[in-house]
Design a protein around this motif. Structure first.
Motif, PDB file in Angstrom:
ATOM      1  N   SER A  53      41.180  -8.662 -42.289  1.00  0.00           N
ATOM      2  CA  SER A  53      40.275  -9.786 -42.061  1.00  0.00           C
ATOM      3  C   SER A  53      38.871  -9.486 -42.548  1.00  0.00           C
ATOM      4  N   GLN A  80      38.458 -10.129 -46.936  1.00  0.00           N
ATOM      5  CA  GLN A  80      38.995 -11.302 -47.634  1.00  0.00           C
ATOM      6  C   GLN A  80      38.039 -11.852 -48.688  1.00  0.00           C
ATOM      7  N   ASN A  81      36.728 -11.555 -48.535  1.00  0.00           N
ATOM      8  CA  ASN A  81      35.744 -12.060 -49.503  1.00  0.00           C
ATOM      9  C   ASN A  81      35.488 -11.089 -50.656  1.00  0.00           C
ATOM     10  N   SER A  84      42.315 -10.925 -56.186  1.00  0.00           N
ATOM     11  CA  SER A  84      41.585 -11.465 -55.041  1.00  0.00           C
ATOM     12  C   SER A  84      42.553 -11.697 -53.886  1.00  0.00           C
ATOM     13  N   HIS A  85      42.001 -12.027 -52.732  1.00  0.00           N
ATOM     14  CA  HIS A  85      42.812 -12.259 -51.536  1.00  0.00           C
ATOM     15  C   HIS A  85      43.839 -13.372 -51.773  1.00  0.00           C
ATOM     16  N   GLU A  86      43.375 -14.504 -52.331  1.00  0.00           N
ATOM     17  CA  GLU A  86      44.275 -15.631 -52.564  1.00  0.00           C
ATOM     18  C   GLU A  86      45.340 -15.284 -53.594  1.00  0.00           C
ATOM     19  N   GLU A  87      44.921 -14.587 -54.665  1.00  0.00           N
ATOM     20  CA  GLU A  87      45.876 -14.225 -55.723  1.00  0.00           C
ATOM     21  C   GLU A  87      46.971 -13.301 -55.185  1.00  0.00           C
ATOM     22  N   LEU A 123      48.022 -13.036 -52.078  1.00  0.00           N
ATOM     23  CA  LEU A 123      48.914 -13.755 -51.161  1.00  0.00           C
ATOM     24  C   LEU A 123      49.943 -14.572 -51.935  1.00  0.00           C
ATOM     25  N   LYS A 124      49.502 -15.201 -53.041  1.00  0.00           N
ATOM     26  CA  LYS A 124      50.421 -16.009 -53.852  1.00  0.00           C
ATOM     27  C   LYS A 124      51.496 -15.147 -54.507  1.00  0.00           C
ATOM     28  N   TYR A 184      50.871  -6.680 -50.490  1.00  0.00           N
ATOM     29  CA  TYR A 184      49.699  -7.142 -49.745  1.00  0.00           C
ATOM     30  C   TYR A 184      50.085  -8.289 -48.830  1.00  0.00           C
ATOM     31  N   HIS A 185      50.931  -9.180 -49.321  1.00  0.00           N
ATOM     32  CA  HIS A 185      51.387 -10.317 -48.531  1.00  0.00           C
ATOM     33  C   HIS A 185      52.068  -9.833 -47.248  1.00  0.00           C
ATOM     34  N   ASN A 187      50.624 -10.391 -43.444  1.00  0.00           N
ATOM     35  CA  ASN A 187      51.439 -11.082 -42.450  1.00  0.00           C
ATOM     36  C   ASN A 187      51.746 -10.190 -41.254  1.00  0.00           C
TER      37      ASN A 187
END
Length: 584
Positions: free
Chosen positions: A542, A545-546, A563-566, A568-569, A574-575, A579
Motif C-alpha cells: 500500500s 502504489q504511487n 507501474s502498479h496498474e500495469e 496488476l493487469k 505482483y498480482h 491480493n
C-alpha cells in the motif's frame, strides 16, 4: 601460536613501544641508578657490621658516616623508582592508546563483509579486554624486566669482587630456574590464547543477549540462554584455570632453585669464614655476599613471572593485530573523483553478485533509472532487495557488471561522495548517545534551530519531542533505549528530512510507525521525494502504489517491472503478492 608468529607479534608490539624510546631510555637510566644504589647498600651494610669488633666494642665514629650514606642511597633509590614508574606507566598506556586508536580506525575501514561474519562482542573484546590484558603484561615487563636484568648483572659483579669461588657456584646452579621457567612458559602460551578466544566468545554472547533481552523473555528462552552462558563460562573457567595453574608453577619452581642457591652460598661462605678465621671472608663480607645471592636469585622469580605474563599479553596482542591486519576496503581510485551536482540517473548493467561463491543471488541484473523517478523494490524475504541497496551504496562491490550514477561508474568515484549523495532511512534505527538535537543535526550540522524544527514538524516528530522532559535537549540513552521504536524511526526520518540529499533510499522506513502517523509520513515523503531519485524497499504494497516503477524481485532477479496498474493487469507474481495482502 607457532614461534615465527609469536616473534612477529612481539615485533609489532615493540614497534608501538618504539614511538616512546625517549621515555624508554630515560627509564633505563633511572633503572641503572636505582639498581646501582640498591646493590651498593649491602657493601655499606657489610662495612657497618665489621665496625662491631666485639662485645660492647663498636666504632661509632666510623659507623655513623656509613649509616648516613645508606640513608642517602635509600632516598635516591626511592626517587628513581618513583619517576621510573611514572615513565613506565606513561609508555604503557600511551602504547595502549595508540593500539586502540589504530584498531578502531582500521575498524572503520573494514569491509562490511568482515563485520557481518564476526560477532560484534568478539570485536569489542579484542579492542577493550585484549588490549587491557596486553597492557598488564607490558607494564610488568617495563617495571620488572629492566631492573631484573640489571640486578642480575650488577650482583654478579659485586659477588665476584667479594669471592669468585662462591660466585661461580651460584652462577652455575642458577640457570636451572631459567630452564624451568622457559619450559613452563612455552607450554602456557597456547593456554592463554584459548583463554582470550573463549573470553571473546563469552563477551559476544553477553552482548547478543543484552541487545535482544526483550526477545529472549518474550520467547521464555531464559533457561536456554543460561545454559549457553554456563557452557561458555565453564569452558572459560577451565581454560583460565589451566593457564593460570600451569603459569603459577613457574614461581614456586624457580623459588626452590633460588633457595637452593642461597643455601649453598651460605654454607660455603660460612665454611670459608671459619676455616680462614675471617681473613678470607669477613662476617660483614659474608653478610653482603648473602644479600647479593638473594638479590641475584630474586630477579629470576620476577623475570620468570614477566615471561609468563608476556605469554598472555602476546596471546591477546595477536588477536588485536589479527583484527588490524584484516584487509581493509580497497582504497578509492586515484586521482580521486568526487560526485558533484548529482542528478540521480542510475544504470545497473549486467550485475551479478553473491555473498558466497557457491550460493548465487543476483545474476545479470539490469536497470535504468531516470532522474527523479521513484523505484519501488518488492518481493519475498531473501530475494535480494536489501542486497541491491548494499550494492548501490557500495557496502559491497559487484562480482560482475557495473553500476553507474550520472554516467560515472560508482567504483571510479570516492565512497564518501557516493554515500553523501543518498539519504538513507533503514528499518533498523540507529541513534547515538546524546540529545535529540544532536541526533537530528547529524543530517546537517550547519542547520539553524528553525530549520531543524521545520524538519521535525514535516515528519510529525515535533509533537512528541515537545512532550519529552527537556524537549530537544532530552538525552537519548544508548541506541534510543528511552524511546519507542516508532519515535526512534521518526527521528531518523527527521534527520534525512533536514539533510535534503539529492537521492533517497527508504528501506522499510515506516515499518514501526502506526497507520495514522504513517499516512502523515507518506505525505512528508511525497514532498521530500519530489524531484529526487528514490529507491523504496517495502513489504506493505500500500505504501508504494504511487511509485514510477515497481521492481518485483525473486531469487535475485527482476521478474516483473512496471507501474502498479500495469503489474496488476499482468496478473503475475505482483498480482498474487498484492491480493495476498488485500484479499480480506
Amino acid at each position: 601460536m607457532k614461534q615465527p608468529a609469536k616473534k612477529k607479534t612481539l615485533s609489532k608490539a615493540l614497534e608501538y613501544v618504539g614511538k616512546y624510546k625517549g621515555y624508554l631510555i630515560l627509564s633505563l637510566v633511572l633503572c641503572i641508578i636505582s639498581v646501582a644504589a640498591t646493590l651498593y647498600i649491602p657493601i655499606l651494610t657489610g662495612r657497618a657490621i665489621d665496625q662491631i669488633i666485639g662485645k660492647g666494642q663498636v666504632r661509632f665514629d666510623a659507623l655513623m658516616p656509613i649509616l648516613g650514606q645508606i640513608g642517602v642511597l635509600i632516598g635516591i633509590t626511592a626517587l628513581a623508582q618513583y619517576f621510573m614508574s611514572l615513565l613506565n606507566n606513561h609508555m604503557t598506556f600511551s602504547t595502549v592508546r595508540d593500539m586502540r586508536n589504530d584498531a578502531f580506525r582500521h575498524l572503520q575501514r573494514l569491509p562490511l563483509s568482515y563485520l557481518d561474519t564476526h560477532p560484534s562482542g568478539d570485536v569489542v573484546s579484542r579492542i577493550i579486554s585484549d588490549v587491557d590484558q596486553f597492557a598488564d603484561g607490558l607494564l610488568m615487563g617495563f617495571t620488572q624486566l629492566f631492573s631484573g636484568v640489571l640486578t642480575v648483572l650488577g650482583t654478579l659483579g659485586f659477588m665476584y669482587s667479594v669471592n669468585w669461588i662462591i660466585a661461580t657456584a651460584v652462577v652455575v646452579i642458577t640457570p636451572l630456574s631459567l630452564v624451568v621457567a622457559s619450559f613452563i612458559a612455552k607450554r602456557t602460551y597456547d593456554m592463554f590464547t584459548l583463554q582470550s578466544k573463549t573470553r571473546g566468545e563469552q563477551t559476544a554472547l553477553i552482548d547478543e543477549m543484552l541487545t535482544n533481552q526483550k526477545v529472549v523473555r518474550a520467547f521464555a528462552m531464559e533457561d536456554e540462554v543460561q545454559e549457553r552462558f554456563d557452557e561458555v563460562n565453564g569452558r572459560l573457567k577451565k581454560a583460565s584455570l589451566r593457564a593460570v595453574f600451569f603459569s603459577s608453577l613457574t614461581n614456586p619452581a624457580t623459588r626452590f632453585v633460588n633457595s637452593l642457591v642461597y643455601a649453598c652460598a651460605g654454607v660455603a661462605g660460612a665454611v670459608i669464614a671459619i676455616v680462614t678465621g675471617g681473613s678470607g671472608l669477613s662476617v660483614g663480607a659474608l653478610s653482603a655476599f648473602l644479600s647479593y645471592a638473594n638479590q641475584y636469585t630474586k630477579p629470576f622469580n620476577e623475570i620468570s613471572g614477566v615471561v609468563t605474563e608476556l605469554q598472555g599479553a602476546l596471546a591477546c596482542a595477536e588477536r588485536v593485530f589479527d583484527l588490524m591486519e584484516t584487509p581493509a576496503e580497497e582504497p578509492d581510485k586515484q586521482p580521486e573523483q568526487i560526485l558533484e551536482n548529482v542528478q540521480g540517473s542510475v544504470d545497473v548493467e549486467n550485475v551479478s553478485f553473491s555473498y558466497v561463491p557457491e550460493k548465487k543471488l543476483i545474476e545479470n541484473f539490469n536497470l535504468k533509472v531516470k532522474p527523479g523517478q521513484r523505484i519501488a523494490i518488492v518481493g519475498p524475504t531473501g530475494c535480494g532487495k536489501t542486497t541491491l541497496i548494499n550494492l548501490l551504496m557500495r557496502f559491497y562491490d559487484v562480482n560482475e557488471g557495473k553500476i553507474c550514477l550520472d554516467g560515472q561508474s560508482i567504483t571510479d568515484v570516492t565512497r564518501h561522495s557516493l554515500r553523501d549523495s543518498y539519504g538513507m532511512v533503514l528499518q533498523e534505527t540507529w541513534l547515538k548517545t546524546g540529545t535529540v538535537r544532536e541526533n537530528i543535526l547529524m543530517g546537517s550540522e550547519d542547520a539553524t534551530e528553525e530549520e531543524m524544527i521545520q524538519a521535525a514538524k514535516a515528519t510529525h516528530a515535533h509533537s512528541f519531542i515537545r512532550r519529552l522532559p527537556e524537549g530537544y535537549d532530552t538525552m537519548i540513552t544508548e541506541d534510543g533505549g528511552n524511546l519507542s521504536q516508532g519515535e526512534k524511526q521518526l527521528l531518523c526520518i527527521t534527520r534525512i528530512m533536514l539533510a535534503q540529499p539529492p537521492m533517497l533510499i527508504l528501506d522499510e522506513a515506516t515499518s514501526s510507525i502506526d497507520t495514522r502517523t504513517e499516512q502523515r509520513i507518506q505525505r512528508a515523503f511525497e514532498k521530500l521525494m519530489k524531484g529526487r531519485t528514490s529507491f523504496i524497499v517495502a513489504h506493505r504494497l500500500s505504501t508504494i502504489q504511487n511509485a514510477d516503477v515497481i521492481l518485483v524481485m525473486n531469487n535475485g532477479n527482476v521478474i516483473e517491472q512496471g507501474s502498479h496498474e500495469e503489474l496488476l493487469k499482468m496478473g503475475g507474481f505482483y498480482h498474487k503478492l498484492f491480493n495476498s495482502q488485500f484479499a480480506a
